[in-house]
Design an enzyme around this catalytic site. Structure first.
Site, PDB file in Angstrom:
ATOM      1  N   CYS A   1       0.827  -1.210   0.000  1.00 19.40           N
ATOM      2  CA  CYS A   1       0.000   0.000   0.000  1.00 19.40           C
ATOM      3  C   CYS A   1       0.854   1.250   0.000  1.00 19.40           C
ATOM      4  O   CYS A   1       0.420   2.310  -0.470  1.00 19.40           O
ATOM      5  CB  CYS A   1      -0.960  -0.001   1.184  1.00 19.40           C
TER       6      CYS A   1
ATOM      7  N   HIS B   1      -1.324   1.084   7.554  1.00 23.80           N
ATOM      8  CA  HIS B   1      -1.817   1.061   6.181  1.00 23.80           C
ATOM      9  C   HIS B   1      -1.736   2.463   5.593  1.00 23.80           C
ATOM     10  O   HIS B   1      -1.907   3.455   6.298  1.00 23.80           O
ATOM     11  CB  HIS B   1      -3.281   0.588   6.179  1.00 23.80           C
TER      12      HIS B   1
END
Length: 998
Positions: A415, A816
């Site tokens: 990510c 994330h």
């Protein structure tokens, strides 16, 4: 007399005698009804129908004329009932023998006048309808002259009208009749081609049945693909039948139904087979409306490849000129619709100027639809956008989301790359430069980025897997399948792209300087490398790389000795500014105990400046540590390391500035929320070097107190700001994340203090960040008398927020990344700058901002002017969002904080023509090179095949499968997600024979 009249009617040598015979028969029959009843009996009628009369064949329409006249004469007689029963059987026998259009039309006329002769009972009635459908399928016109064609059409219309009356009287016969119709047109027998006269039946089918019938056809497992393809092709042929209504409605409904169940192979085959025929129907006014409707649907839905559109491109100009010569209002209206369709297709498939230029010239006088309208039309028309008419448990695999943007599949904790790539892709001018580069045959990282950008722009996939680019761009010290820092990745990526371009330019220059090439391969290589980056659009600065043009700026660092007032100056290039958090209150508010649970690796780099008090030659080793290949910067007694790992003895720049700039710190204490303005002001604020951080002055030959200031002297096109949220706490000996909320201005003004006289740029390699090594130049050459600095006021350069990369979590090695972004160019609504109320950054020499400027109203106004322009990129998932959601993300989810910001300079496009006159660009992007377009076309076709296979698998499992669906677009309800391999989700008259089309 009855026999004489019959002979004259059936065998009269001329029309006069036949007319006399009818008159005799009628007159005597009326006045001698009983005698005529005895004459016109079952035997006579049966003999006429089965054997004819004399030399007259039983299949001559004159036989039916005579029988109909006789029935009128005995309607009041009891024997007529016996004849009705006879005719019910004989009518079924006749249609089973496939009568020619004249005989069939005459039979239907008789049955229409005497419905008592229609076959009775469900079985006989159903058989009659089905056989009549079969009979129509065998109809063929016997002539080509207008009168013959008119007669043929009227005969077919009479037959279809009888079927309509039967369906209306007995509704149970409709569906079996339609099944027979489909069986006829789906037959694979090449020796028999069903007549287009079947189109006359479509207008009699109730439109309310479309949904039921299409669902039945598209989901029936007994209907093979070959049969469906054949049937659909023949239905499209029906567009040639004049006067038929609703044919286009049924064709489009069937096309949509097939798309809804992912049968793309059929759609591709049918479109490529029939697109030219449909286009040619536009020449004929009678069938033009239906043909244009079907053509529009076929072209707009066939979005994975330009193949279908390019089949009709050679014919467009002549048709447009024909419409213009016609001059009729109807022709002008159709021309406007066709022009809109053509604009949509050229917008979607750019890169073919040699094909499109004649068309653009032909339709230049027609109004051009807006880009927003084109996008809306395209987004609603793709096969992957068709609403499924199936039960919800057969939920389709969607293509691109409603945003029209493509996500990036998470390849396993990637990510950090996905968020950065999406931010770079949404940097519109940078993306357009990359896509415009001529990199054919080159295997560089820039070529791979161009390939990735092309797929993000043109693929029909909901999410794309960037495996090739990831393997090529991952820093060597990054552990595979583990979380990494997106800011570090961004710096590495930009540095690689910059160095690669510079190397290729140097190689091409060296090759060009050689007069003799020993091998042909060397010559080819030189030509190839000369072409690389040759089409970089910015002119006047060819020596600069693309990364420098887009993201490169310059900082000037001044250090003034407070003893002798001598001045040391140095210019440094940067691609991003790392902003430390200023007041200590924001750090002290976090309970260290709460941070002890963070998973932090020992080798994590703190991205902040560190200062040393010793001269460059005596710099302690711990300040020169290089972590994972990042350069450490030496700056005449000052070491600026933006990515080194500090130890407990190091003092971060944020702490030093708090200690030495008490006035500013006090001014910021008490503020509820910091803003990017505060952090940037703090970055540019004067800094006193004293105590253990004294400056070694060569003029004084000793350590002295000094004042250090930094000024931005050259602004970048895209300003990248990294908020240094990951810091080392020397008190608790832990690394932690600063979770403070930071207000993000939508509009800011960057103070740029351009020098009156240019300073020599520091020698050495150009590097990412502000990390430019000083190679030991004589300090005296840089000294100026005190007060000799420029007195000019800084110029405020307006910037607008373009992208925000957010980190979710409490550690840099976990959590994330996702990003918010929008399209921002140098002009347009996004480029509005409200000078009077925009949030401003003030020069460090002036009073620093101690209160927020009243920009909230401006931001709200700007956001209101640009609805649905913000996107949330969360790996595979892309949704619409708003600037308010960007601002409130930390308050809603405390662990989600803005980390990397992209701002776009306004009123500047770097000389890049974003609105070319030829109008051949897609989304304002340049045309793709042929190899890229071919690769995307191939992958789009593969994707459709994958969709079809998945849909069939789902259909087989539909009985037992359960379905759950969470709609996109509600990012305010839950946190955007976490990182992992799943990727965050994933009738008129006839004037000429030319108007009849078959």
């Amino acid at each position: 007399m009855f026999a004489l009249g019959t002979r004259l009617v059936l065998q009269g040598p001329d029309p006069f005698q036949r007319q006399v015979g009818r008159q005799v028969l009628d007159a005597y029959g009326r006045f001698h009804r009983a005698e005529f009843e005895a004459f016109f009996n079952r035997g006579l009628v049966l003999g006429l129908l089965q054997h004819g009369y004399g030399e007259l064949s039983n299949r001559d329409p004159a036989i039916l004329d005579y029988i109909q006249a006789g029935l009128r004469l005995i309607m009041s007689c009891p024997s007529v009932l016996e004849l009705f029963e006879l005719l019910q059987v004989e009518a079924l026998r006749l249609v089973c023998e496939r009568p020619a259009p004249p005989l069939c039309a005459r039979l239907c006329q008789l049955l229409g006048d005497f419905p008592q002769c229609l076959p009775r009972g469900r079985k006989l009635s159903l058989a009659f309808c089905q056989q009549l459908v079969r009979s129509i399928a065998h109809f063929q016109s016997q002539g080509t002259r207008e009168a013959e064609l008119r007669l043929y059409v009227s005969q077919v219309t009479q037959v279809s009208a009888l079927l309509r009356s039967v369906w209306k009287a007995e509704p149970d016969t409709l569906l079996p009749s339609l099944q027979e119709l489909f069986a006829v047109i789906s037959a694979a027998d090449t020796s028999f081609e069903p007549s287009v006269a079947l189109a006359s039946l479509v207008q009699h089918i109730p439109l309310q049945m479309i949904t039921v019938l299409i669902r039945s056809l598209t989901t029936d497992p007994n209907v093979k693909d070959a049969s469906m393809t054949q049937a659909l092709c023949r239905m499209i042929d029906w567009l040639s039948w004049p006067l038929a209504q609703h044919v286009e409605t049924w064709v489009i409904a069937l096309l949509k139904g097939l798309a809804a169940v992912q049968k793309f192979t059929i759609l591709i085959d049918v479109t490529l087979l029939k697109i030219e025929l449909v286009f040619n129907r536009l020449w004929f006014p009678l069938v033009r409306p239906g043909a244009l409707a079907v053509l529009s649907h076929m072209l707009l839905s066939f979005q994975h490849s330009p193949e279908a559109f390019h089949l009709i491109v050679p014919h467009v100009v002549s048709l447009v000129h024909s419409f213009k010569r016609d001059g009729l209002p109807s022709s002008t209206a159709f021309l406007m619709q066709l022009s809109e369709l053509i604009h949509c297709m050229m917008y979607h498939y750019s890169g073919f100027p040699e094909l499109y230029e004649p068309i653009l010239e032909a339709i230049k006088d027609m109004p051009k639809p807006s880009e927003e309208k084109i996008k809306l039309i395209l987004s609603q028309s793709a096969w992957t956008s068709q609403a499924s008419s199936l039960p919800s448990c057969l939920s389709r695999l969607s293509g691109k989301s409603e945003t029209g943007k493509t996500g990036l599949i998470n390849l396993g904790n990637t990510c950090y790359m996905n968020s950065v790539i999406q931010a770079l892709f949404m940097a519109t001018d940078f993306r357009r430069h990359v896509l415009s580069l001529n990199l054919n045959g080159c295997n560089s990282l820039m070529r791979k980025l161009q390939h990735l950008f092309a797929f993000l722009a043109h693929t029909q996939r909901e999410a794309y897997a960037p495996r090739i680019f990831f393997e090529a761009s991952r820093p060597p010290w990054f552990t595979p399948r583990s979380q990494q820092d997106c800011s570090e990745y961004l710096r590495f990526l930009l540095d690689r792209l910059h160095e690669e371009e510079r190397t290729l330019k140097a190689l091409s220059s060296a090759k060009n300087s050689e007069s003799i090439m020993n091998e042909e391969s060397q010559a080819q290589e030189a030509v190839h490398k000369t072409q690389v980056f040759a089409e970089a659009p910015c002119k006047g600065s060819e020596e600069r790389t693309l990364i420098e043009k887009m993201f490169g700026g310059k900082l000037k660092t001044n250090i003034c000795c407070l003893n002798c007032k001598s001045m040391s100056q140095k210019e440094e290039a940067f691609t991003d500014l790392s902003l430390a958090f200023c007041p200590p209150t924001s750090l002290e508010n976090v309970d260290p105990k709460c941070m002890e649970h963070s998973e932090v690796k020992d080798d994590y780099m703190v991205q902040s400046n560190t200062l040393a008090t010793s001269p460059a030659a005596e710099t302690p080793l711990n300040n020169l540590e290089v972590n994972r290949g990042c350069d450490t910067i030496m700056n005449e007694g000052t070491i600026e390391d933006f990515s080194s790992e500090p130890n407990s003895e190091n003092t971060t720049i944020s702490e030093l500035k708090v200690q030495n700039n008490g006035d500013m710190s006090q001014s910021l204490v008490g503020k509820n929320t910091l803003s990017v303005t505060d952090l940037l002001n703090y970055f540019l604020a004067p800094e006193i070097l004293s105590g253990d951080n004294k400056y070694y002055c060569e003029k004084c030959a000793s350590l002295q107190n000094a004042e250090k200031t930094m000024q931005i002297i050259e602004e970048p096109e895209y300003l990248i700001l990294t908020l240094l949220r990951f810091s080392y706490d020397p008190k608790c000996h832990i690394r932690r994340k600063i979770l403070d909320n930071v207000s993000l201005p939508l509009v800011l003004e960057l103070p740029v203090k351009r020098a009156t006289t240019p300073l020599a740029v520091v020698s050495g390699g150009w590097s990412v960040g502000v990390e430019i090594p000083d190679t030991g130049e004589n300090l005296a050459k840089k000294l100026k008398p005190s007060g000799a600095d420029e007195v000019t006021c800084p110029q405020l350069v307006p910037y607008v927020l373009s992208s925000v990369v957010v980190h979710s979590g409490v550690s840099s090695e976990s959590g994330h990344y996702y990003s918010y972004a929008r399209n921002v160019t140098g002009s347009g609504p996004s480029g509005l700058c409200h000078q009077s109320t925009a949030l401003s950054l003030v020069s460090p020499q002036d009073k620093l901002l101690t209160e927020e400027s009243p920009c909230t109203v401006v931001e709200n106004e700007l956001d209101a002017e640009m609805p649905r322009e913000w996107f949330l990129f969360n790996d595979s998932r892309v949704t619409f969002t708003s600037f308010q959601s960007v601002q409130k993300i930390t308050s809603r989810f405390p662990k989600d904080t803005a980390y990397v910001l992209f701002y776009k300079k306004q009123n500047s496009t770097c000389g890049f023509n974003t609105n070319p006159a030829n109008g051949l660009w897609v989304n304002g992007d340049p045309p793709l090179q042929k190899d890229l377009m071919d690769a995307i076309t191939k992958d789009n076709k593969l994707y459709l095949q994958e969709q079809e296979l998945s849909a069939r698998t789902q259909a087989l499992q539909a009985a037992s499968a359960s379905c759950s669906f969470r709609p996109n677009g509600f990012d305010d309800n839950d946190p955007p997600g976490s990182c992992g391999p799943t990727g965050g989700g994933g009738g008129g008259g006839f004037s000429t024979v030319g108007r009849l089309v078959f």
